[in-house]
Design an enzyme around this catalytic site. Structure first.
Site, PDB file in Angstrom:
ATOM      1  N   PHE A  64       4.457  -0.478  -8.760  1.00 53.15           N
ATOM      2  CA  PHE A  64       4.824   0.896  -9.131  1.00 53.15           C
ATOM      3  C   PHE A  64       5.839   0.929 -10.266  1.00 53.15           C
ATOM      4  O   PHE A  64       6.055   1.973 -10.890  1.00 53.15           O
ATOM      5  CB  PHE A  64       5.320   1.691  -7.918  1.00 53.15           C
ATOM      6  CG  PHE A  64       6.745   1.457  -7.516  1.00 53.15           C
ATOM      7  CD1 PHE A  64       7.102   0.376  -6.724  1.00 53.15           C
ATOM      8  CD2 PHE A  64       7.736   2.336  -7.919  1.00 53.15           C
ATOM      9  CE1 PHE A  64       8.422   0.170  -6.353  1.00 53.15           C
ATOM     10  CE2 PHE A  64       9.060   2.139  -7.546  1.00 53.15           C
ATOM     11  CZ  PHE A  64       9.406   1.054  -6.763  1.00 53.15           C
ATOM     12  N   GLU A  91      14.354  -0.466  -6.881  1.00 53.90           N
ATOM     13  CA  GLU A  91      13.683  -1.762  -6.837  1.00 53.90           C
ATOM     14  C   GLU A  91      13.562  -2.327  -8.251  1.00 53.90           C
ATOM     15  O   GLU A  91      13.449  -1.585  -9.230  1.00 53.90           O
ATOM     16  CB  GLU A  91      12.320  -1.619  -6.163  1.00 53.90           C
ATOM     17  CG  GLU A  91      12.504  -1.356  -4.684  1.00 53.90           C
ATOM     18  CD  GLU A  91      11.191  -1.180  -3.938  1.00 53.90           C
ATOM     19  OE1 GLU A  91      10.167  -1.741  -4.361  1.00 53.90           O
ATOM     20  OE2 GLU A  91      11.217  -0.462  -2.926  1.00 53.90           O
ATOM     21  N   ASP A 104      14.406  -8.079  12.618  1.00 53.14           N
ATOM     22  CA  ASP A 104      13.182  -7.305  12.405  1.00 53.14           C
ATOM     23  C   ASP A 104      12.201  -7.710  13.488  1.00 53.14           C
ATOM     24  O   ASP A 104      12.241  -8.844  13.977  1.00 53.14           O
ATOM     25  CB  ASP A 104      12.609  -7.617  10.997  1.00 53.14           C
ATOM     26  CG  ASP A 104      11.736  -6.490  10.472  1.00 53.14           C
ATOM     27  OD1 ASP A 104      10.729  -6.188  11.124  1.00 53.14           O
ATOM     28  OD2 ASP A 104      12.063  -5.916   9.420  1.00 53.14           O
ATOM     29  N   THR A 140      16.858   6.418   4.689  1.00 51.01           N
ATOM     30  CA  THR A 140      16.913   7.795   4.180  1.00 51.01           C
ATOM     31  C   THR A 140      16.393   8.736   5.264  1.00 51.01           C
ATOM     32  O   THR A 140      15.267   8.556   5.747  1.00 51.01           O
ATOM     33  CB  THR A 140      16.038   7.914   2.919  1.00 51.01           C
ATOM     34  OG1 THR A 140      16.521   6.969   1.963  1.00 51.01           O
ATOM     35  CG2 THR A 140      16.092   9.320   2.341  1.00 51.01           C
ATOM     36  N   CYS A 194       9.553   6.052  -2.057  1.00 52.47           N
ATOM     37  CA  CYS A 194      10.513   7.076  -1.647  1.00 52.47           C
ATOM     38  C   CYS A 194      10.435   8.425  -2.345  1.00 52.47           C
ATOM     39  O   CYS A 194      10.615   9.448  -1.682  1.00 52.47           O
ATOM     40  CB  CYS A 194      11.920   6.512  -1.765  1.00 52.47           C
ATOM     41  SG  CYS A 194      12.162   5.185  -0.569  1.00 52.47           S
ATOM     42  N   ALA A 238      19.431  13.381  -4.497  1.00 56.02           N
ATOM     43  CA  ALA A 238      19.438  12.441  -5.636  1.00 56.02           C
ATOM     44  C   ALA A 238      18.003  12.055  -5.995  1.00 56.02           C
ATOM     45  O   ALA A 238      17.611  12.093  -7.170  1.00 56.02           O
ATOM     46  CB  ALA A 238      20.257  11.196  -5.286  1.00 56.02           C
TER      47      ALA A 238
HETATM   48  P1  NAD Z   1      10.442  -1.491   4.646  1.00 52.72           P
HETATM   49  O1  NAD Z   1       9.191  -0.969   5.263  1.00 52.72           O
HETATM   50  O2  NAD Z   1      10.375  -2.475   3.543  1.00 52.72           O
HETATM   51  O3  NAD Z   1      11.324  -2.186   5.799  1.00 52.72           O
HETATM   52  C1  NAD Z   1      11.553  -1.625   7.049  1.00 52.72           C
HETATM   53  C2  NAD Z   1      11.540  -2.744   8.089  1.00 52.72           C
HETATM   54  O4  NAD Z   1      11.958  -2.202   9.348  1.00 52.72           O
HETATM   55  C3  NAD Z   1      10.149  -3.365   8.333  1.00 52.72           C
HETATM   56  O5  NAD Z   1      10.195  -4.753   8.061  1.00 52.72           O
HETATM   57  C4  NAD Z   1       9.870  -3.075   9.810  1.00 52.72           C
HETATM   58  O6  NAD Z   1       9.180  -4.120  10.470  1.00 52.72           O
HETATM   59  C5  NAD Z   1      11.272  -2.924  10.370  1.00 52.72           C
HETATM   60  N1  NAD Z   1      11.328  -2.178  11.617  1.00 52.72           N
HETATM   61  C6  NAD Z   1      10.761  -0.967  11.918  1.00 52.72           C
HETATM   62  N2  NAD Z   1      11.075  -0.609  13.177  1.00 52.72           N
HETATM   63  C7  NAD Z   1      11.842  -1.589  13.693  1.00 52.72           C
HETATM   64  C8  NAD Z   1      12.473  -1.787  14.946  1.00 52.72           C
HETATM   65  N3  NAD Z   1      12.381  -0.873  15.912  1.00 52.72           N
HETATM   66  N4  NAD Z   1      13.179  -2.918  15.141  1.00 52.72           N
HETATM   67  C9  NAD Z   1      13.283  -3.847  14.155  1.00 52.72           C
HETATM   68  N5  NAD Z   1      12.718  -3.715  12.935  1.00 52.72           N
HETATM   69  C10 NAD Z   1      12.009  -2.595  12.710  1.00 52.72           C
HETATM   70  O7  NAD Z   1      11.291  -0.214   4.230  1.00 52.72           O
HETATM   71  P2  NAD Z   1      12.401  -0.123   3.068  1.00 52.72           P
HETATM   72  O8  NAD Z   1      11.744   0.063   1.756  1.00 52.72           O
HETATM   73  O9  NAD Z   1      13.382  -1.221   3.271  1.00 52.72           O
HETATM   74  O10 NAD Z   1      13.067   1.278   3.427  1.00 52.72           O
HETATM   75  C11 NAD Z   1      13.893   1.431   4.555  1.00 52.72           C
HETATM   76  C12 NAD Z   1      14.608   2.760   4.442  1.00 52.72           C
HETATM   77  O11 NAD Z   1      15.452   2.761   3.292  1.00 52.72           O
HETATM   78  C13 NAD Z   1      13.692   3.977   4.291  1.00 52.72           C
HETATM   79  O12 NAD Z   1      14.264   5.057   4.979  1.00 52.72           O
HETATM   80  C14 NAD Z   1      13.733   4.242   2.799  1.00 52.72           C
HETATM   81  O13 NAD Z   1      13.499   5.606   2.514  1.00 52.72           O
HETATM   82  C15 NAD Z   1      15.142   3.862   2.440  1.00 52.72           C
HETATM   83  N6  NAD Z   1      15.343   3.431   1.048  1.00 52.72           N
HETATM   84  C16 NAD Z   1      14.454   2.596   0.440  1.00 52.72           C
HETATM   85  C17 NAD Z   1      14.687   2.145  -0.861  1.00 52.72           C
HETATM   86  C18 NAD Z   1      13.734   1.222  -1.559  1.00 52.72           C
HETATM   87  O14 NAD Z   1      13.943   0.968  -2.730  1.00 52.72           O
HETATM   88  N7  NAD Z   1      12.693   0.712  -0.930  1.00 52.72           N
HETATM   89  C19 NAD Z   1      15.866   2.520  -1.518  1.00 52.72           C
HETATM   90  C20 NAD Z   1      16.769   3.364  -0.871  1.00 52.72           C
HETATM   91  C21 NAD Z   1      16.492   3.797   0.423  1.00 52.72           C
HETATM   92  C1  UGA Z   2      14.367   5.290  -6.597  1.00 46.00           C
HETATM   93  C2  UGA Z   2      15.776   5.706  -7.037  1.00 46.00           C
HETATM   94  O1  UGA Z   2      15.938   5.414  -8.427  1.00 46.00           O
HETATM   95  C3  UGA Z   2      16.837   4.962  -6.225  1.00 46.00           C
HETATM   96  O2  UGA Z   2      18.132   5.439  -6.576  1.00 46.00           O
HETATM   97  C4  UGA Z   2      16.577   5.209  -4.743  1.00 46.00           C
HETATM   98  O3  UGA Z   2      17.505   4.483  -3.957  1.00 46.00           O
HETATM   99  C5  UGA Z   2      15.179   4.772  -4.399  1.00 46.00           C
HETATM  100  O4  UGA Z   2      14.231   5.500  -5.216  1.00 46.00           O
HETATM  101  C6  UGA Z   2      14.796   5.053  -2.983  1.00 46.00           C
HETATM  102  O5  UGA Z   2      15.374   5.904  -2.331  1.00 46.00           O
HETATM  103  O6  UGA Z   2      13.834   4.400  -2.572  1.00 46.00           O
HETATM  104  P1  UGA Z   2      12.785   3.211  -7.064  1.00 46.00           P
HETATM  105  O7  UGA Z   2      11.729   4.101  -6.498  1.00 46.00           O
HETATM  106  O8  UGA Z   2      12.920   1.852  -6.517  1.00 46.00           O
HETATM  107  O9  UGA Z   2      14.224   3.917  -6.902  1.00 46.00           O
HETATM  108  O10 UGA Z   2      12.579   3.063  -8.644  1.00 46.00           O
HETATM  109  P2  UGA Z   2      12.840   4.041  -9.883  1.00 46.00           P
HETATM  110  O11 UGA Z   2      13.410   3.244 -10.972  1.00 46.00           O
HETATM  111  O12 UGA Z   2      13.574   5.257  -9.488  1.00 46.00           O
HETATM  112  O13 UGA Z   2      11.365   4.436 -10.314  1.00 46.00           O
HETATM  113  C7  UGA Z   2      10.561   5.292  -9.505  1.00 46.00           C
HETATM  114  C8  UGA Z   2       9.272   5.599 -10.239  1.00 46.00           C
HETATM  115  O14 UGA Z   2       9.526   6.479 -11.333  1.00 46.00           O
HETATM  116  C9  UGA Z   2       8.593   4.372 -10.842  1.00 46.00           C
HETATM  117  O15 UGA Z   2       7.197   4.467 -10.673  1.00 46.00           O
HETATM  118  C10 UGA Z   2       8.983   4.433 -12.304  1.00 46.00           C
HETATM  119  O16 UGA Z   2       8.064   3.786 -13.131  1.00 46.00           O
HETATM  120  C11 UGA Z   2       8.990   5.938 -12.522  1.00 46.00           C
HETATM  121  N1  UGA Z   2       9.828   6.343 -13.666  1.00 46.00           N
HETATM  122  C12 UGA Z   2      11.164   6.155 -13.627  1.00 46.00           C
HETATM  123  C13 UGA Z   2       9.238   6.940 -14.762  1.00 46.00           C
HETATM  124  O17 UGA Z   2       8.016   7.136 -14.797  1.00 46.00           O
HETATM  125  N2  UGA Z   2      10.020   7.322 -15.814  1.00 46.00           N
HETATM  126  C14 UGA Z   2      11.364   7.143 -15.798  1.00 46.00           C
HETATM  127  O18 UGA Z   2      12.021   7.528 -16.795  1.00 46.00           O
HETATM  128  C15 UGA Z   2      11.954   6.540 -14.688  1.00 46.00           C
END
Ligand code: NAD
Ligand code: UGA
Length: 468
Positions: A341, A167, A36, A134, A279, A226
């Site tokens: 959240f 999360e 990172d 994503t 997301c 999804a």
């Molecule tokens: P995040 O912001 O927590 O982490 C991303 C990291 O990438 C940061 O630490 C940033 O400094 C680093 N970064 C950015 N540009 C960079 C570069 N050029 N070189 C090196 N590091 C770099 O984001 P996240 O929540 O981990 O999400 C990442 C992706 O995964 C997004 O596309 C998100 O939509 C997807 N996603 C997130 C979740 C989730 O629960 N948070 C779940 C599924 C998918």
């Molecule tokens: C969501 C999806 O569940 C994951 O599959 C996906 O990978 C992720 O987004 C992503 O792409 O970032 P996340 O946002 O971490 O995961 O958490 P969720 O459990 O989905 O909850 C999302 C929000 O909806 C929260 O604020 C939660 O409190 C709310 N929620 C969820 C409700 O209000 N009611 C429900 O029945 C379920």
């Protein structure tokens, strides 16, 4: 075909960190390096004190303890890690654009493009590049074009491998995924080999039947789909929550009744103050933008309504607090239980609490926030980001507390914004005695024991059934 022995992941965030930690734990024969550009974040991943990890997820500390230093490494040396890896995961952030064309809707792909250019510049051997972030459907073709046109004549195979973890349950989701999705080009030998290499990694702990392969575009679009479907369920039940409040129905009873229909299913039917997280909103807006860019206005409007409903739910919750507290909260102390959240995470991105606080601060409420995992600086940063008032004004009007009982003392009303388990176990009699009377609770998560609280003397409002 050669087995992959060295992988790297660009982006050590909520996805990169836990995902790679689990791969490293389950595949001790593979060296996993997570890189990172954010040096403090990498330092935190390397901290001996596991309570300082940058991401709080139940069970993650044990996995880090086991794998870190063995075959899991966190580093800021991005070039070196790219150079050494056979397979590179891109797991950087893809936020909603805040400028230019597509502002407020489209995904900002600048970090993805920077990664692609860096991979192209550094690579001296063939690489498999895996989209973990994503992304809008067809992003792989842009990555491929950058890699093929600016690279050092090495071969790149692009795979899409979206992450479905939620999360708060990231570790169990990663260890027991409903499915692993791999999109690739199965029309060429190199494409087939790349798909196989990635499948082989997951096969170390995921049953074959749950590893699904598709073409790249289906994989990219399935991730957005999804999230759109999941968020749609929350908005659907939240829409019903208001009808319940008007009619005397109880949204939890309605959810149970419909959820027992196996065609509907019971998950994601919990009414709330609104979905948050980094997301759902971002990905739906991205989907709306994609639909619009193909001229599919009806499709775009359909999905946009999920976000509109969510914004409405947050506003409705804060309006109801003002209305119930005799149409003014000016100078009144309102206690927020929860800022994250959802429970079991320290993430606050797009948390409903932020918008509810903003509305109440506009009404000059004095808010005190207690959250078991979110730090004060994060709360102020979330509010300052909105730009509704100066940082000084935010700090004057909103305070944080390290103790829930202190947070509730002298309060006119308590708003439950996150469903942390510990809130259920409080000594509510003690809290009641220390509050202004009448003592109001606005349960935005429907988690507290209504009859018990009413017996104590509280006026209890639950989202989706109103005041009892
Ligand atoms: P995040 O912001 O927590 O982490 C991303 C990291 O990438 C940061 O630490 C940033 O400094 C680093 N970064 C950015 N540009 C960079 C570069 N050029 N070189 C090196 N590091 C770099 O984001 P996240 O929540 O981990 O999400 C990442 C992706 O995964 C997004 O596309 C998100 O939509 C997807 N996603 C997130 C979740 C989730 O629960 N948070 C779940 C599924 C998918
Ligand atoms: C969501 C999806 O569940 C994951 O599959 C996906 O990978 C992720 O987004 C992503 O792409 O970032 P996340 O946002 O971490 O995961 O958490 P969720 O459990 O989905 O909850 C999302 C929000 O909806 C929260 O604020 C939660 O409190 C709310 N929620 C969820 C409700 O209000 N009611 C429900 O029945 C379920």
């Amino acid at each position: 075909m050669k087995k992959v022995k060295n992988i790297c992941c660009i982006g050590a965030g909520y996805v990169g960190g836990p995902t790679m930690a689990v791969i490293a734990r389950e595949c001790p024969h593979i060296k996993v390096t997570v890189v990172d550009i954010n040096a403090p974040r990498i330092e935190a991943w390397n901290d001996e004190d596991l309570t300082k990890l940058p991401v709080f997820e139940p069970g993650l500390d044990d996995i880090i303890k086991e794998a870190r230093g063995r075959n899991l490494f966190f580093s800021t040396e991005v070039d070196k890690a790219i150079d050494e890896a056979e397979m590179i995961f891109i797991s950087v952030n893809t936020p909603t654009k805040t400028y230019g064309k597509g502002k407020g809707m489209a995904a900002d792909l600048k970090y993805i493009e920077l990664c692609a250019r860096q991979i192209a510049r550094v690579s001296k051997t063939n690489k498999i590049v895996v989209e973990k972030s994503t992304l809008p459907v067809r992003t792989a073709s842009a990555i491929k074009s950058i890699l093929d046109n600016t690279g050092n004549d090495v071969q790149f195979e692009i795979l899409s491998n979206p992450e479905f973890l939620a999360e708060g349950t990231a570790v169990t989701d990663l260890l027991n995924p409903d499915r692993v999705l791999i999109g690739g080009d199965n029309s060429t030998k190199e494409g087939v080999n790349a798909i196989q290499s990635l499948s082989d990694i997951y096969a170390n702990w995921v049953p074959d039947s749950q590893i699904l392969t598709t073409n790249v575009w289906s994989s990219e679009l399935s991730k957005l789909t999804a999230n759109a479907f999941l968020a749609q369920r929350v908005s659907s039940i939240n829409a019903m929550s208001e009808i319940c409040e008007q009619t005397g129905a109880d949204v939890d009873e309605v959810a149970k009744a419909i959820g027992m229909d196996s065609r509907i299913g019971s998950k994601f039917l919990k009414a709330s103050v609104g979905f948050g997280g980094s997301c759902f909103q971002k990905d739906i807006l991205n989907l709306v933008y994609i639909a619009k860019s193909y001229g599919l206005e009806e499709v775009a409007d359909y999905w946009e309504q999920v976000v509109i409903m969510n914004d409405y739910q947050k506003q409705r919750f804060s309006d109801n607090i003002v209305k119930t507290l005799y149409n003014t909260v000016s100078g009144k102390k309102i206690t927020f239980l929860g800022w994250a959240f959802k429970k079991d995470t320290n993430d606050t991105r797009e948390s409903a609490a932020i918008k509810v606080a903003d509305s109440l601060l506009n009404e000059q409420a004095e808010i005190v926030v207690y959250d078991p995992k979110v730090v004060e600086e994060r709360i102020y940063a979330d509010l300052d980001y909105l730009g509704s008032r100066t940082p000084n004004e935010n700090r004057n009007l909103l305070k944080t507390a390290k103790d829930a009982y202190k947070a509730c003392t002298n309060s006119h009303g308590i708003a439950v914004l996150t469903e942390w388990d510990e809130f259920r176990t409080y000594d509510w009699e003690r809290i009641y005695n220390d509050m202004q009377k009448p003592a109001f609770i606005f349960d935005g998560r429907g988690i507290l024991n209504q009859s018990e609280l009413e017996r104590i003397g509280f006026v209890y409002y639950k989202i989706g059934s109103g005041i009892g």
